[in-house]
Scaffold this motif. Structure first.
Motif, short mmCIF file in Angstrom:
data_model
loop_
_atom_site.label_atom_id
_atom_site.label_comp_id
_atom_site.label_asym_id
_atom_site.label_seq_id
_atom_site.Cartn_x
_atom_site.Cartn_y
_atom_site.Cartn_z
N VAL A 52 0.87 -1.24 0.09
CA VAL A 52 -0.11 -0.09 0.07
C VAL A 52 0.92 1.30 -0.16
O VAL A 52 0.63 2.22 -0.66
CB VAL A 52 -0.89 0.03 1.25
N ILE A 53 1.79 1.17 0.73
CA ILE A 53 2.84 2.48 0.81
C ILE A 53 4.17 1.99 0.27
O ILE A 53 5.09 1.72 1.16
CB ILE A 53 2.74 3.16 2.14
N PRO A 54 4.83 2.03 -0.94
CA PRO A 54 5.94 1.58 -1.22
C PRO A 54 6.99 2.67 -0.76
O PRO A 54 8.30 2.11 -0.87
CB PRO A 54 5.74 1.63 -2.77
N ASP A 55 6.76 4.07 -0.55
CA ASP A 55 7.77 4.82 -0.32
C ASP A 55 8.37 4.75 1.33
O ASP A 55 7.33 4.84 2.22
CB ASP A 55 6.98 6.06 -0.53
N PRO A 56 9.55 4.27 1.42
CA PRO A 56 10.19 4.12 2.67
C PRO A 56 9.77 5.42 3.73
O PRO A 56 9.69 5.33 4.88
CB PRO A 56 11.42 3.78 2.60
N GLU A 57 9.94 6.50 2.93
CA GLU A 57 9.75 7.91 3.64
C GLU A 57 8.35 7.99 4.28
O GLU A 57 8.23 8.48 5.43
CB GLU A 57 10.24 9.15 2.99
N ARG A 58 7.51 7.42 3.47
CA ARG A 58 6.12 7.67 4.12
C ARG A 58 5.85 6.59 5.10
O ARG A 58 5.15 7.01 6.16
CB ARG A 58 5.11 7.50 2.86
N ARG A 59 6.48 5.71 4.95
CA ARG A 59 6.19 4.43 6.03
C ARG A 59 6.79 5.03 7.41
O ARG A 59 6.38 5.04 8.41
CB ARG A 59 6.83 2.98 5.65
#
Ligand SMILES: NC(=O)c1ccc[n+]([C@@H]2O[C@H](COP(=O)([O-])OP(=O)(O)OC[C@H]3O[C@@H](n4cnc5c(N)ncnc54)[C@H](OP(=O)(O)O)[C@@H]3O)[C@@H](O)[C@H]2O)c1
Length: 253
Positions: A93-100
């Motif tokens: 659902v959230i591929p971007d590590p910064e968002r995670r």
């Protein structure tokens, strides 16, 4: 790459980016309602189609993707129908590590719970989402699918019956038993149409893509049985970027 900037026409403000805009939106959580606050997000052509050659990607643009990911970052769970999971080849659902990392820093799970629903129990387990060991997935199904070989953490909730009452019960389960306060519905038209009929949608984000599909190239953003009366919407936001418009509507009661 720099984040895309939008002109905000409603409310009329200085240029905005998707992440701060979505982070600052206030969701209305009626305290008496025993279900998640539910936001739908769609992209469609100017002639109202939700898919071209079976997929929605041709309608999307950088602004749509920025809003799509900003909305996912805010959601506790993301609901998509089984056909959408299969046709759009859903991954994590959230591929971007910064968002995670931002979610973890805020004391939230790294990613929203991925939710799907099926009467038949035929769930596209070949979609990349199910091969992702860190993904958490919840399936509402009348018949539990065989989950052997699935890497994701998958839970199954029983789905009893059909129609609006069943959907309301599923939404109550999400809220009560899985702690979901904010649900993002990403379609498809069949699931969204059923949620609209059951009175379970609070807001609609809609990207109006500056394209015509011509003819009967795919579904509208809602499918299934029509409503017996028109459902009014109230405009809450309007952004523009290039030739695209990005609308935010509240579903009014
Ligand atoms: N433009 C956009 O923003 C956008 C967004 C999403 C999808 N799409 C497009 O839309 C198409 C897919 O949409 P779709 O409408 O065909 O399918 P869908 O809504 O993704 O999934 C339909 C399936 O979900 C299950 N389902 C739906 N309503 C249900 C209910 N009330 N109770 C239990 N299960 C329910 C059923 O599975 P069972 O048959 O197992 O019961 C049904 O076959 C694709 O082409 C996709 O690209 C576009």
């Amino acid at each position: 790459m720099a984040a895309p900037t939008f002109t905000s026409l409603i409310p009329a403000t200085s240029p905005v980016e998707a992440d701060p805009l979505v982070a600052g939106l206030e969701w209305r959580h009626p305290p008496t309602v025993e279900r998640p606050y539910t936001i739908a997000n769609f992209v469609c052509s100017v002639d109202g189609r939700a898919a071209f050659n079976g997929r929605s990607g041709a309608f999307s643009d950088e602004g749509d993707r920025a809003l799509f990911h900003a909305l996912r970052e805010r959601a506790d769970a993301v609901l998509a129908g089984t056909t959408t999971l299969r046709m759009e080849r859903y991954g994590r659902v959230i591929p971007d590590p910064e968002r995670r990392a931002r979610r973890l820093a805020a004391g939230r799970p790294a990613e929203p719970l991925a939710v799907t629903i099926s009467r038949s129990g035929v769930v596209p387990l070949e979609a990349p989402l199910f091969g992702e060991p860190e993904a958490r997935v919840l399936i509402f199904a009348a018949h539990a699918p065989d989950l052997s070989g699935v890497a994701a953490s998958v839970a199954v909730e029983p789905l009893r019956g059909d129609g609006p009452a069943t959907l309301r019960a599923a939404m109550a389960t999400l809220h009560r038993d899985h702690g979901i306060d904010t649900l993002l519905c990403e379609g498809g038209p069949t699931v969204f149409g059923a949620l609209v009929r059951a009175g379970l949608i609070d807001e609609l984000f809609l990207t109006l893509s500056p394209r015509l599909t011509g003819g009967d190239s795919g579904p509208a953003i809602t499918a299934g049985r029509p409503l017996s009366e028109l459902q009014p919407l109230a405009i809450r936001g309007l952004l523009s970027r290039g030739d695209s418009l990005y609308l935010r509507y509240a579903v009014t009661n």
